[in-house]
Design a protein around this motif. Structure first.
Motif, PDB file in Angstrom:
ATOM      1  N   LYS A  13       0.834  -1.205   0.000  1.00 52.14           N
ATOM      2  CA  LYS A  13       0.000   0.000   0.000  1.00 52.14           C
ATOM      3  C   LYS A  13       0.868   1.255   0.000  1.00 52.14           C
ATOM      4  O   LYS A  13       1.767   1.406   0.816  1.00 52.14           O
ATOM      5  CB  LYS A  13      -0.897   0.013   1.237  1.00 52.14           C
ATOM      6  N   GLY A  60     -11.838  -2.881   3.369  1.00 52.20           N
ATOM      7  CA  GLY A  60     -12.171  -2.292   2.076  1.00 52.20           C
ATOM      8  C   GLY A  60     -12.341  -0.784   2.114  1.00 52.20           C
ATOM      9  O   GLY A  60     -12.775  -0.191   1.130  1.00 52.20           O
ATOM     10  N   ASN A  61     -12.008  -0.139   3.244  1.00 46.17           N
ATOM     11  CA  ASN A  61     -12.009   1.325   3.268  1.00 46.17           C
ATOM     12  C   ASN A  61     -10.897   1.879   2.397  1.00 46.17           C
ATOM     13  O   ASN A  61     -11.024   2.947   1.825  1.00 46.17           O
ATOM     14  CB  ASN A  61     -11.751   1.866   4.677  1.00 46.17           C
ATOM     15  N   TYR A  62      -9.785   1.149   2.370  1.00 48.99           N
ATOM     16  CA  TYR A  62      -8.646   1.518   1.542  1.00 48.99           C
ATOM     17  C   TYR A  62      -8.476   0.458   0.465  1.00 48.99           C
ATOM     18  O   TYR A  62      -8.821  -0.709   0.674  1.00 48.99           O
ATOM     19  CB  TYR A  62      -7.352   1.576   2.367  1.00 48.99           C
ATOM     20  N   SER A  63      -7.922   0.871  -0.664  1.00 50.28           N
ATOM     21  CA  SER A  63      -7.678  -0.119  -1.704  1.00 50.28           C
ATOM     22  C   SER A  63      -6.183  -0.425  -1.782  1.00 50.28           C
ATOM     23  O   SER A  63      -5.351   0.475  -1.669  1.00 50.28           O
ATOM     24  CB  SER A  63      -8.202   0.385  -3.044  1.00 50.28           C
ATOM     25  N   PRO A  85     -17.691  -3.588  -5.572  1.00 50.07           N
ATOM     26  CA  PRO A  85     -18.233  -2.952  -4.362  1.00 50.07           C
ATOM     27  C   PRO A  85     -19.390  -3.748  -3.752  1.00 50.07           C
ATOM     28  O   PRO A  85     -19.519  -3.805  -2.529  1.00 50.07           O
ATOM     29  CB  PRO A  85     -18.742  -1.593  -4.863  1.00 50.07           C
ATOM     30  N   ARG A  86     -20.175  -4.373  -4.587  1.00 55.47           N
ATOM     31  CA  ARG A  86     -21.298  -5.132  -4.039  1.00 55.47           C
ATOM     32  C   ARG A  86     -20.832  -6.352  -3.265  1.00 55.47           C
ATOM     33  O   ARG A  86     -21.456  -6.763  -2.287  1.00 55.47           O
ATOM     34  CB  ARG A  86     -22.261  -5.549  -5.161  1.00 55.47           C
ATOM     35  N   LEU A  87     -19.703  -6.939  -3.705  1.00 53.91           N
ATOM     36  CA  LEU A  87     -19.140  -8.073  -2.970  1.00 53.91           C
ATOM     37  C   LEU A  87     -18.641  -7.594  -1.604  1.00 53.91           C
ATOM     38  O   LEU A  87     -18.897  -8.229  -0.579  1.00 53.91           O
ATOM     39  CB  LEU A  87     -17.994  -8.727  -3.769  1.00 53.91           C
ATOM     40  N   ILE A  88     -17.949  -6.458  -1.593  1.00 51.81           N
ATOM     41  CA  ILE A  88     -17.436  -5.931  -0.320  1.00 51.81           C
ATOM     42  C   ILE A  88     -18.593  -5.669   0.655  1.00 51.81           C
ATOM     43  O   ILE A  88     -18.530  -6.038   1.832  1.00 51.81           O
ATOM     44  CB  ILE A  88     -16.663  -4.607  -0.546  1.00 51.81           C
ATOM     45  N   LEU A  89     -19.663  -5.056   0.154  1.00 52.21           N
ATOM     46  CA  LEU A  89     -20.801  -4.761   1.023  1.00 52.21           C
ATOM     47  C   LEU A  89     -21.438  -6.050   1.536  1.00 52.21           C
ATOM     48  O   LEU A  89     -21.847  -6.139   2.692  1.00 52.21           O
ATOM     49  CB  LEU A  89     -21.831  -3.903   0.278  1.00 52.21           C
ATOM     50  N   ASP A  90     -21.502  -7.054   0.662  1.00 52.58           N
ATOM     51  CA  ASP A  90     -22.057  -8.344   1.053  1.00 52.58           C
ATOM     52  C   ASP A  90     -21.203  -8.999   2.145  1.00 52.58           C
ATOM     53  O   ASP A  90     -21.719  -9.522   3.130  1.00 52.58           O
ATOM     54  CB  ASP A  90     -22.134  -9.236  -0.194  1.00 52.58           C
ATOM     55  N   ARG A  92     -19.281  -7.447   4.237  1.00 52.38           N
ATOM     56  CA  ARG A  92     -19.441  -6.684   5.479  1.00 52.38           C
ATOM     57  C   ARG A  92     -20.736  -7.044   6.196  1.00 52.38           C
ATOM     58  O   ARG A  92     -20.828  -6.975   7.407  1.00 52.38           O
ATOM     59  CB  ARG A  92     -19.446  -5.185   5.187  1.00 52.38           C
TER      60      ARG A  92
END
Lengths: 233, 263
Positions: A13, A60-63, A85-90, A92
């Motif tokens: 990073k 997933g706040n940072y990439s 993004p939908r995977l990350i939200l799922d 979470r």
């Protein structure tokens, strides 16, 4: 052989600050570690070494620039780096929870409803959710007269405990803990420690930052020294 | 069912719009899924309103396609539909919440009629039902039932905006466009409206495309964000990732320009 719940490898990073003439700030390099169910792993190292950054990369706040953050779902590993993004939200919602010391205030929702909402999201019925939320708030010593008020007006310590209540009310298999006990008094710190112990017993994996050495020693099954990943300044 | 099996509600491909020689927006590509809230941010002149007007078929774009999936599974390119069909869509399956309530409300007729009008357009005629539905919706947007016969011009700005939301949601739309819905309001009134929108979105599972220059609004309401500059999307992704770890110089400038309130 047991598979880890989280497998981080080759993670890199760098922050590029365009407003500072494109200054490159390499933060970490070649990060690699695993976390298993039923253990609490503590990220160690001095301030500024990138412990919170690491938690934010996983949540997933940072990439990440490079590398893999793989989460085991069933028998499969899902890579969270560059995920939809939908995977990350799922993830979470269903797999990775995040508990920080800061409450993201939502105006006009009572403390009780904020905590009960999490239980409902996990499939509990409304009455049961309220009951669980009451138990949790009582356990964290939030006075009953505050339960029906929005936490925006609470003291810092009370807000923090509402946030912890929300974080631990979920049934995530992996919890990221960003100094959840910072500035708690001794009694409430003990409560949180026992909640962490119960999560462990239930098979959850935790990865956390605890500045206070006593707390760290109490919860840590092992430590990862983040200094070893830091890019020399 | 996994989220991966869900089909997009809207799929936009290579959409561009020019006003004569003047660029409005260029080469826009994205998908919007059911229940998703997408924020389009950028400053005045970035092309975000042009894009919103293209998506809501108020402008037919110079180039590009936008495929919309109807409730019955049929998929159509919005720009190949007849104007009549576009208008029907906008009155039934969609909503549009304008920045200025006067653009979205009929200021001279009663609040109840404002809410009932869209239902009547769908063929509802029974007066008592229309009235009780209107009163129900007024209460959902926190307007007292005894205001049902008052014209919105007697309402405060915040109430007018809540009424506009009720008017749009009464037909159970699947997609709602919002253009700076909190733009002209006092901060305390804004907070109440945002909280209401947040609750309605999660209760109704709406898809929303919201244009705002206010990053706090985007953070509170949206799942995903698109940052526009000079007519183009320069950065997009998960809202908290774009705002916490912005990569483009312009996004970094936007993020660093907001006052830090809380966390």
């Amino acid at each position: 052989m047991t598979q880890p719940i989280l497998r981080v490898s080759n993670l890199t990073k760098t922050f590029t600050m365009h407003l500072q003439n494109g200054l490159h700030m390499p933060v970490m390099n070649d990060v690699a570690f695993e976390v298993f169910n039923g253990e609490c792993v503590v990220l160690a190292g001095p301030s500024g070494v990138g412990k919170s950054t690491l938690l934010k990369l996983i949540y997933g706040n940072y990439s990440a620039d490079m590398g893999d953050i793989e989460l085991r779902v069933g028998d499969e590993f899902i890579n969270l780096v560059d995920a939809d993004p939908r995977l990350i939200l799922d993830i979470r919602r269903t797999k990775i929870g995040y508990v920080s010391q800061f409450l993201s205030a939502i105006p006009r929702v009572s403390a009780l409803d904020l905590v009960a909402e999490v239980a409902q999201n996990w499939g509990h019925e409304e009455a049961k959710s309220l009951e669980k939320a009451q138990t949790m708030l009582a356990r964290l010593n939030i006075p009953e007269r505050l339960w029906h008020l929005p936490p925006a007006t609470f003291s810092g310590g009370e807000q923090q405990r509402v946030n912890i209540a929300r974080g631990f009310m979920g049934e995530h298999e992996m919890l990221l803990l960003d100094e959840p006990t910072a500035s708690l008094d001794a009694i409430n710190r003990k409560v949180v420690l026992s909640m962490i112990e119960e999560k462990k017993q239930a098979g959850a994996a935790m990865l956390g930052i605890f500045h206070d050495a006593e707390t760290r020693n109490a919860v840590a099954d092992r430590e990862i020294d983040v200094t070893s990943f830091a890019v020399a300044a | 069912m996994s989220f991966q099996d869900v089909k997009p509600l809207l799929k936009v491909e290579e959409l561009s719009h020019y006003y004569g020689q003047q660029l409005g927006c260029r080469d826009i590509n994205f998908e919007l899924y059911p229940g998703e809230v997408l924020a389009i941010v950028g400053e005045s002149g970035s092309g975000k309103s042009t894009l919103l007007n293209c998506l809501s078929t108020q402008i037919n774009p110079t180039m590009g396609k936008a495929y919309y999936r109807f409730a019955d599974g049929r998929v159509e390119n919005l720009y190949e539909m007849s104007e009549a069909d576009q208008r029907t869509l906008l009155r039934t399956d969609w909503g549009f919440v304008h920045q200025h309530p006067r653009d979205g409300l009929r200021m001279g007729v009663s609040a109840g009629a404002n809410v009932g009008e869209r239902l009547m357009a769908l063929g509802h005629r029974h007066y008592d039902n229309l009235r009780s539905t209107a009163i129900d919706w007024l209460s959902r947007v926190e307007i007292d039932a005894d205001r049902v016969d008052d014209a919105p011009r007697t309402f405060s700005g915040g109430m007018q905006q809540r009424l506009q939301i009720a008017r749009n949601l009464v037909t159970n739309p699947r997609l709602v466009f919002m253009d700076e819905p909190t733009g002209g309001l006092d901060v305390s009134v804004q907070a109440r409206l945002l909280d209401l929108i947040r609750k309605l979105v999660s209760d109704l599972g709406l898809s929303i495309i919201i244009v705002t220059h206010d990053l706090a609004v985007a953070r509170l309401l949206s799942h995903r964000i698109m940052v526009m500059k000079g007519g183009e999307v320069i950065e997009q992704g998960l809202t908290d990732q774009v705002l916490d770890d912005p990569h483009q110089a312009y996004t970094q400038l936007l993020v660093s320009s907001i006052l830090q309130v809380g966390t």
